[in-house]
Design a protein around this motif. Sequence first.
Motif, PDB file in Angstrom:
ATOM      1  N   LEU A 156     -34.950  40.010 -44.951  1.00 26.87           N
ATOM      2  CA  LEU A 156     -33.794  40.259 -45.819  1.00 26.87           C
ATOM      3  C   LEU A 156     -33.044  38.964 -46.104  1.00 26.87           C
ATOM      4  N   LEU A 157     -32.849  38.149 -45.063  1.00 30.55           N
ATOM      5  CA  LEU A 157     -32.158  36.873 -45.247  1.00 30.55           C
ATOM      6  C   LEU A 157     -32.894  35.983 -46.234  1.00 30.55           C
ATOM      7  N   LEU A 158     -34.196  35.804 -45.997  1.00 29.56           N
ATOM      8  CA  LEU A 158     -34.963  34.893 -46.830  1.00 29.56           C
ATOM      9  C   LEU A 158     -35.079  35.414 -48.260  1.00 29.56           C
ATOM     10  N   ALA A 159     -35.202  36.734 -48.414  1.00 27.25           N
ATOM     11  CA  ALA A 159     -35.278  37.290 -49.766  1.00 27.25           C
ATOM     12  C   ALA A 159     -33.995  37.050 -50.537  1.00 27.25           C
ATOM     13  N   SER A 160     -32.867  37.181 -49.857  1.00 27.10           N
ATOM     14  CA  SER A 160     -31.588  36.946 -50.546  1.00 27.10           C
ATOM     15  C   SER A 160     -31.419  35.466 -50.910  1.00 27.10           C
ATOM     16  N   LEU A 161     -31.954  34.575 -50.073  1.00 30.75           N
ATOM     17  CA  LEU A 161     -31.878  33.146 -50.386  1.00 30.75           C
ATOM     18  C   LEU A 161     -32.712  32.800 -51.611  1.00 30.75           C
ATOM     19  N   HIS A 162     -33.818  33.514 -51.804  1.00 38.54           N
ATOM     20  CA  HIS A 162     -34.703  33.240 -52.927  1.00 38.54           C
ATOM     21  C   HIS A 162     -34.266  33.948 -54.209  1.00 38.54           C
ATOM     22  N   SER A 163     -33.212  34.755 -54.139  1.00 36.90           N
ATOM     23  CA  SER A 163     -32.825  35.583 -55.277  1.00 36.90           C
ATOM     24  C   SER A 163     -32.169  34.755 -56.384  1.00 36.90           C
ATOM     25  N   PRO A 164     -32.326  35.175 -57.632  1.00 34.37           N
ATOM     26  CA  PRO A 164     -31.640  34.505 -58.745  1.00 34.37           C
ATOM     27  C   PRO A 164     -30.117  34.520 -58.572  1.00 34.37           C
ATOM     28  N   HIS A 165     -29.605  35.587 -57.929  1.00 37.05           N
ATOM     29  CA  HIS A 165     -28.155  35.671 -57.723  1.00 37.05           C
ATOM     30  C   HIS A 165     -27.675  34.525 -56.838  1.00 37.05           C
ATOM     31  N   MET A 166     -28.438  34.199 -55.788  1.00 33.18           N
ATOM     32  CA  MET A 166     -28.050  33.094 -54.913  1.00 33.18           C
ATOM     33  C   MET A 166     -28.106  31.768 -55.664  1.00 33.18           C
ATOM     34  N   LYS A 167     -29.118  31.582 -56.483  1.00 33.83           N
ATOM     35  CA  LYS A 167     -29.194  30.346 -57.273  1.00 33.83           C
ATOM     36  C   LYS A 167     -27.986  30.226 -58.188  1.00 33.83           C
ATOM     37  N   GLY A 168     -27.578  31.347 -58.802  1.00 30.18           N
ATOM     38  CA  GLY A 168     -26.408  31.318 -59.667  1.00 30.18           C
ATOM     39  C   GLY A 168     -25.151  30.963 -58.903  1.00 30.18           C
ATOM     40  N   ILE A 169     -25.004  31.500 -57.681  1.00 30.47           N
ATOM     41  CA  ILE A 169     -23.836  31.184 -56.858  1.00 30.47           C
ATOM     42  C   ILE A 169     -23.807  29.703 -56.525  1.00 30.47           C
ATOM     43  N   ILE A 170     -24.953  29.172 -56.085  1.00 30.59           N
ATOM     44  CA  ILE A 170     -25.010  27.765 -55.682  1.00 30.59           C
ATOM     45  C   ILE A 170     -24.644  26.856 -56.845  1.00 30.59           C
ATOM     46  N   ASP A 171     -25.217  27.122 -58.002  1.00 31.18           N
ATOM     47  CA  ASP A 171     -24.956  26.259 -59.162  1.00 31.18           C
ATOM     48  C   ASP A 171     -23.523  26.387 -59.675  1.00 31.18           C
ATOM     49  N   SER A 172     -22.827  27.462 -59.289  1.00 35.17           N
ATOM     50  CA  SER A 172     -21.442  27.643 -59.739  1.00 35.17           C
ATOM     51  C   SER A 172     -20.444  26.888 -58.859  1.00 35.17           C
TER      52      SER A 172
END
Length: 613
Positions: free
Chosen positions: A583-599
């Motif tokens: 679950l942790l790794l899947a959430s890290l790979h999610s597009p939502h996480m990428k959007g958060i990081i870039d914001s």
Amino acid sequence: MFQEFDQRVPISISEARERLCSVISFTIPKERIPVSRSLHRITAEGVFAQQATPSYPASAMDGIAVTSERTTHATKATPLVLKDEEFQWVNTGDPLPAGRDSVIMVEQLRPFEDGRIAIDAPAPPWKHVRQLGEDIAVSELILPSHHYIRPVDMGVLLAGGIDTVSVLAKPRVAIIPTGSEMIPPGVSTQPGQLTEFNSEMIRAFLEEWGAEGEILAIVPDDPRVLKRVIAESLHSFDILLIVGGSSAGKRDYTVDVLSEMGEILAHPVAARPGKPTVLSQVEGKPVIGLPGYPVSACLALEWFVPPLLHTWYGAVEKMRGDPTLTVRMDEKVVGKVVGEDFVRLGVMVHAGEFMAFSLGRGAGVTQSLSMADALLCLPNGCYEVEKGVEVEVKLLRSRKAIEQTIWISGEDDPLLDQWVAFFSERNPGWSLRKRLQREQSRSVLCHARIWRGTSSDPQTKITERIVPLAEQEWGWLIKESEVVPGCKGEAGLDFSKRKLLIPPNGSYLEKCLREREGSIHPIGWTSPSVWKAAACVASGIAHATVGTRETAERVGLRFIAEGTCFIGLAIHEQEAKSVWGNLLLASLHSPHMKGIIDSLAGTHFYDPNEVYL
């Protein structure tokens, strides 16, 4: 969708439930409501503090405010006598006077008639002082998404300056009573008439479960009328419950009408009472035909409606009763000398055991009660509990909720708050929590930890796997009005005469700070929370600290860049293959996480598929 089934052959409750829940998905609206009306609602998104509590450095005791450096040599053998101008009297909650950094309790003072005061021990810096944001700091995560709001959570929201909160809207359920022989409650019955009371019972159950039920007018035994009412209700309600008419009598039309309008998922059910229950979907919405007999209706309601509500709300676990749990202490806990002492605990599952640790002891730290999984009561005369000892605790969250909580330690970062905020929304029933520590050099029990460093220096155990998340800027956080001697543009800072808040010992940023040339003057207080550290600078207690650009911009501090570093997740290889690890790794790979990081300011997404071992 399903294989054709013989409607004369009953289907088990579990199979019928699976058929229903597998075809139903909801588009759940959000609504913003006053915090005063948010009890037992579910947060729709993470909630971040808009104000600090306390909003100023405050005295935590009645006594005198002093400058700690002046009291260094006070002992019982050589008491220090303070003159009137060397202290100020303060009460609990009073702002700390300018130039003072410690409070001495009134019980430890020996006053003289001329106004002077004798003390027998030095006052450590920040003793009995509540720092600005000690309970809640500006921009700190208060509640994550999909959190069940309890009374203590309402207090935390208000303390954080939140007066309205976004919550999941309650599902609207149409209760459609049927039968030409039925009359509303309160009307005298005649021969051949029955009082229709099932609907009120059903509405009460729905209210208890977190849904909003509305009882419609009684529908006579006419399939055309029933069809019209169902069609109209589909536009206004999320779930439809038809009461009565589900059996095989000459005036029972529910099955035929639902079969014509949609799809029958299960009928009958292999249970008594409750066999005539009908499960169907019409235009993508669940329509359930409940038997007319009260016991059958109540049982069928409890079999099939709560699973739909779990689908709606995301399987949020609520406490039932007043349960206890046996846990093993992961750290030593020291109690007070007098009276019972109640310790707020975090609880995690590790190697098949429930392990517990303290979350903070201050009576004014409301957030520690909101975050607590359990309470440990140390009885009068019990002064300490050693690490490794088993104790019985009172649960404040359900056992299942604790079993599905993942604890993250290591270095705090705004990215971690954002991750915690959305994790439960992505993984219904699961939650992510932070276990921060003041000593990064001392490891604590956790499921995984936040790692910060350079790609060439992973600073990790050989059995751990590093999943990089982002590259980010780090540097000085100072007040906009602060004049920095020796500052030449964005470099050449000289803090030799400025008081600094040092990050936790052993952290990457603390090591970077220690490597700087020149002397460093720490304020004698630190915090593992980036938001509380920034609040300390904003309040003027410290002149500066080190942190990320995102922290500075969120709190309104000036940022002077010093360098870049990587931030990632450190997790044991074996744990990465577990259910929660996936679950942790899947959430890290999610597009939502990428959007958060870039914001996030000064933060750039780093491909998590590249792994450093």
